[in-house]
Every structure is written in structure tokens, then in C-alpha cells.
Scaffold this motif. Structure first.
Motif, PDB file in Angstrom:
ATOM      1  N   ASP A 154       0.815  -1.216   0.000  1.00 28.89           N
ATOM      2  CA  ASP A 154       0.000   0.000   0.000  1.00 28.89           C
ATOM      3  C   ASP A 154       0.848   1.266   0.000  1.00 28.89           C
ATOM      4  O   ASP A 154       0.341   2.353   0.284  1.00 28.89           O
ATOM      5  CB  ASP A 154      -0.925   0.012   1.216  1.00 28.89           C
ATOM      6  N   THR A 155       2.153   1.125  -0.324  1.00 25.99           N
ATOM      7  CA  THR A 155       3.024   2.298  -0.361  1.00 25.99           C
ATOM      8  C   THR A 155       3.614   2.506  -1.757  1.00 25.99           C
ATOM      9  O   THR A 155       4.676   3.122  -1.894  1.00 25.99           O
ATOM     10  CB  THR A 155       4.170   2.167   0.663  1.00 25.99           C
ATOM     11  N   ALA A 209       2.237   0.805   6.385  1.00 25.50           N
ATOM     12  CA  ALA A 209       1.507   1.845   5.665  1.00 25.50           C
ATOM     13  C   ALA A 209       0.365   2.456   6.463  1.00 25.50           C
ATOM     14  O   ALA A 209      -0.017   3.592   6.216  1.00 25.50           O
ATOM     15  CB  ALA A 209       0.945   1.260   4.364  1.00 25.50           C
ATOM     16  N   LEU A 210      -0.210   1.718   7.426  1.00 27.14           N
ATOM     17  CA  LEU A 210      -1.475   2.144   8.004  1.00 27.14           C
ATOM     18  C   LEU A 210      -1.394   2.612   9.448  1.00 27.14           C
ATOM     19  O   LEU A 210      -2.225   3.415   9.883  1.00 27.14           O
ATOM     20  CB  LEU A 210      -2.492   0.993   7.914  1.00 27.14           C
ATOM     21  N   HIS A 263     -10.206  -0.250  12.189  1.00 24.46           N
ATOM     22  CA  HIS A 263     -10.676   0.940  11.484  1.00 24.46           C
ATOM     23  C   HIS A 263      -9.897   1.150  10.184  1.00 24.46           C
ATOM     24  O   HIS A 263     -10.486   1.395   9.121  1.00 24.46           O
ATOM     25  CB  HIS A 263     -10.527   2.161  12.390  1.00 24.46           C
ATOM     26  N   ALA A 264      -8.575   1.024  10.245  1.00 26.25           N
ATOM     27  CA  ALA A 264      -7.746   1.233   9.053  1.00 26.25           C
ATOM     28  C   ALA A 264      -8.033   0.172   7.996  1.00 26.25           C
ATOM     29  O   ALA A 264      -8.091   0.474   6.790  1.00 26.25           O
ATOM     30  CB  ALA A 264      -6.269   1.209   9.437  1.00 26.25           C
ATOM     31  N   LEU A 265      -8.228  -1.091   8.426  1.00 22.36           N
ATOM     32  CA  LEU A 265      -8.457  -2.175   7.467  1.00 22.36           C
ATOM     33  C   LEU A 265      -9.820  -2.074   6.792  1.00 22.36           C
ATOM     34  O   LEU A 265     -10.035  -2.680   5.738  1.00 22.36           O
ATOM     35  CB  LEU A 265      -8.309  -3.529   8.169  1.00 22.36           C
ATOM     36  N   ALA A 280     -10.843   8.670   4.550  1.00 23.57           N
ATOM     37  CA  ALA A 280      -9.786   9.502   5.146  1.00 23.57           C
ATOM     38  C   ALA A 280      -8.475   8.734   5.244  1.00 23.57           C
ATOM     39  O   ALA A 280      -7.396   9.279   4.970  1.00 23.57           O
ATOM     40  CB  ALA A 280     -10.223   9.987   6.523  1.00 23.57           C
ATOM     41  N   VAL A 281      -8.550   7.461   5.644  1.00 19.87           N
ATOM     42  CA  VAL A 281      -7.335   6.655   5.761  1.00 19.87           C
ATOM     43  C   VAL A 281      -6.742   6.379   4.379  1.00 19.87           C
ATOM     44  O   VAL A 281      -5.528   6.475   4.179  1.00 19.87           O
ATOM     45  CB  VAL A 281      -7.639   5.339   6.503  1.00 19.87           C
ATOM     46  N   THR A 282      -7.594   6.046   3.424  1.00 17.48           N
ATOM     47  CA  THR A 282      -7.110   5.764   2.068  1.00 17.48           C
ATOM     48  C   THR A 282      -6.429   6.985   1.463  1.00 17.48           C
ATOM     49  O   THR A 282      -5.354   6.883   0.864  1.00 17.48           O
ATOM     50  CB  THR A 282      -8.274   5.314   1.176  1.00 17.48           C
TER      51      THR A 282
END
Length: 322
Positions: free
Chosen positions: A105-106, A135-136, A182-184, A189-191
Motif C-alpha cells: 500500500d506504499t 503503511a497504516l 478501522h484502518a483495514l 480519510a485513511v485511504t
């Protein structure tokens, strides 16, 4: 996860610094297979076959192949054809595959880079592993996730892994688990923050890459992650006059001059005599949380005074080596 398997472990060279020590802590033989010169994270298929046959001829039991399609330490993304050929060779030899996709994801330019997971080709043979701190999550929050094959064997492997984690007392703290969940879920906002951070590190890595080339050294083209892998072999003569003759001395010299940890290639399985280092891009964002946040939110981060100074110092330290 390695403890849940039984047998010898194979991995590419270079590879993440933690892989070989983890295998050794378990008392498992670990063998490094050279990666192609233009790709990192995935072993050369022919070298893999030769290594497997040699291990068996010596009485070993090759069992697991570790690889990373978005690689630490080289910041390379292995071409899909290399991933396919290496995994075909591994499956044909009866190896199980652990695909470390911590940095997937980077990607610096996700619309221009093709990342192929081994699990897309052999879902029944591959466990996908991801350290969410890649990444998260913040680096200080220990949390990783593993995705197992949807088979009876995958269910049994997951159960063995959970038994081992329970015996070790390895529990995820409640607040970290909540943040990870939450991130998964990948809220917008996280994306957006993940994509912006990856793009920013891509711009910094590109600037650092050109500084390395301008110094007369070589480097992998950085495509993912927050670092680049440089080969200062072409500067061996000038470096020797500075008292730098191997990667350990190079690590000490650059860590002192750049005032950040710069691990040498020997930590990733490369020969001690090879003058290779992993150069981080994170310190180029700034020295304080305020500077780093400003770098992330700026429309022109490479023009910010603190980033300009950091890149200038980075280039100046490399120029000294000539």
C-alpha cells in the motif's frame, strides 16, 4: 508463522533484516537465494531450483519460501513474470509460500506499477503477511495480519499459528486492535492519507535516487516504501581513503554524517565487502512532527525550506564520498 511450519526456510538475497534471525531463533536452517540484478524481493527461479536440489542432496528439508513483491530493503516491485516463474518453481518443488506484502500500500505511482500477489495465482499455497505499521499504523504500534488459504490445510495452519502466539503471550492491545480494524475497513480519510503519504515518499525517494546517481553510485529505482537501496561500489577508491572498506564501516560513516540510522547491506544478507546501504526517506520530511505534517499537506513539499535543507545535506554527504 514460521514456527507453524516444519522444515528449512528459503528467502531472497537481499531480504528484510529480521527474516534470517527469526529462522535462526527457531533453529531452522535458512538459505538465501540471489534475486535478479534488476529486481528485489523475489528469488531468481533457476537459482531457487538449484538451491532446493542442493539442500535435498545435503539431507535438508526445504519447506517454506519467503518473498516480498513490494520489497524491503530494495524498494523494488518485482515484475509479474518474475513472481509467476519463481512461484511456479516453488510450488513444483513442494514449497509453501509466505508473501510479505507489508509495503504493497506504499506504491509511489500505483497507476503505473503492476503489483502481482502470489496469492492471486496460488491461493491454496500462499499465506499473505502484512505488518500494518508499514503503511497504516504508527511504527510504534505492533500489529500484523496474516491471510491464510481457504482450505482445510490453511485452517489447520492458522490454528497452529494461534496456538504459538497464545503460548508466547503475544496479544494485541485493545486500542491498537481498534485502530487497526478501522484502518483495514479502508475509510476514505485513511485511504487518502495513505495515498498522499506514499506519493510524497515517492517524490523524496526520486530526489534521493538522483542524488545517489549524481555522486557516481548506483541504486535500485525506488517504487515503493520509504527508503532506497544504494550500491556505492563505484566509489570504493575514494571511500577507502576515508577508511571505509565494507558495508559495516559504510553504515557507521553514513549514519554519523547523516545523523540517522543507515543500515548496511550486510544486515540484509548481502556480502560484507559489498558497499551497499539502505537510505531512509523519512528523515527528509523534517525533524519535528510539525515539519512532517507540513510536508504531507503542502502542494509543493520539495520546495519547503526544511525539505530543501534536508535534501541539500543528503546530496552534500554523498558528494563528500567522491
Amino acid at each position: 508463522l514460521l514456527a507453524a511450519y516444519d522444515g528449512d526456510v528459503l528467502m531472497p538475497r537481499p531480504c528484510p533484516a529480521s527474516w534470517t534471525p527469526q529462522a535462526r531463533l527457531l533453529g531452522r536452517p535458512a538459505y538465501q537465494v540471489p534475486a535478479p540484478a534488476d529486481a528485489g524481493g523475489v528469488p531468481d527461479p533457476f537459482a531457487l531450483l538449484e538451491t532446493v536440489r542442493r539442500i535435498r542432496a545435503e539431507g535438508g528439508r526445504p519447506r517454506v519460501l519467503l518473498l516480498s513483491v513490494a520489497d524491503d530493503p530494495t524498494a523494488a516491485v518485482a515484475p509479474p513474470e518474475l513472481v509467476r516463474e519463481a512461484c511456479e518453481a516453488a510450488v513444483a518443488e513442494g514449497l509453501h509460500i509466505i508473501s510479505d506484502e507489508t509495503w504493497r500500500d506504499t506504491l509511489h505511482r500505483p497507476h503505473e506499477t503492476v503489483l502481482l500477489s502470489p496469492a492471486e495465482m496460488w491461493p491454496d499455497e500462499v499465506v499473505v503477511l502484512s505488518d500494518l505499521a508499514g503503511a497504516l499504523l504508527p511504527a510504534a504500534w505492533p500489529m500484523a495480519a496474516a491471510r491464510y488459504p481457504a482450505t482445510d490445510a490453511g485452517t489447520a495452519l492458522r490454528a497452529r499459528t494461534l496456538d504459538i502466539l497464545t503460548a508466547l503471550g503475544a496479544m494485541v492491545a485493545g486500542p491498537v486492535a481498534a485502530a487497526a480494524a478501522h484502518a483495514l475497513d479502508e475509510p476514505d480519510a485513511v485511504t487518502a492519507r495513505t495515498l498522499a503519504t506514499a506519493a510524497l515518499h515517492g517524490r523524496l525517494a526520486a530526489a534521493a535516487y538522483h542524488a545517489v546517481l549524481a555522486s557516481g553510485a548506483l541504486a535500485f529505482v525506488p517504487l515503493a516504501g520509504r527508503h532506497l537501496y544504494a550500491d556505492l561500489g563505484p566509489l570504493r577508491g575514494p571511500l577507502s581513503r576515508l577508511g571505509v572498506t565494507d558495508s559495516m564501516e559504510l553504515e557507521n560513516h553514513l549514519s554519523r554524517r547523516l545523523e540517522v540510522p543507515v543500515p548496511g547491506g550486510h544486515r540484509f544478507g548481502d556480502a560484507l565487502g559489498a558497499l551497499r546501504v539502505r537510505l531512509p526517506t523519512g528523515p527528509l520530511l523534517g525533524a519535528t512532527p510539525e515539519q512532517r505534517l507540513k510536508s504531507l499537506t503542502s502542494a509543493a513539499p520539495l520546495e519547503l525550506p526544511h525539505v530543501v535543507r534536508a535534501l541539500g545535506r543528503f546530496g552534500a554527504v554523498l558528494d563528500e564520498l567522491r
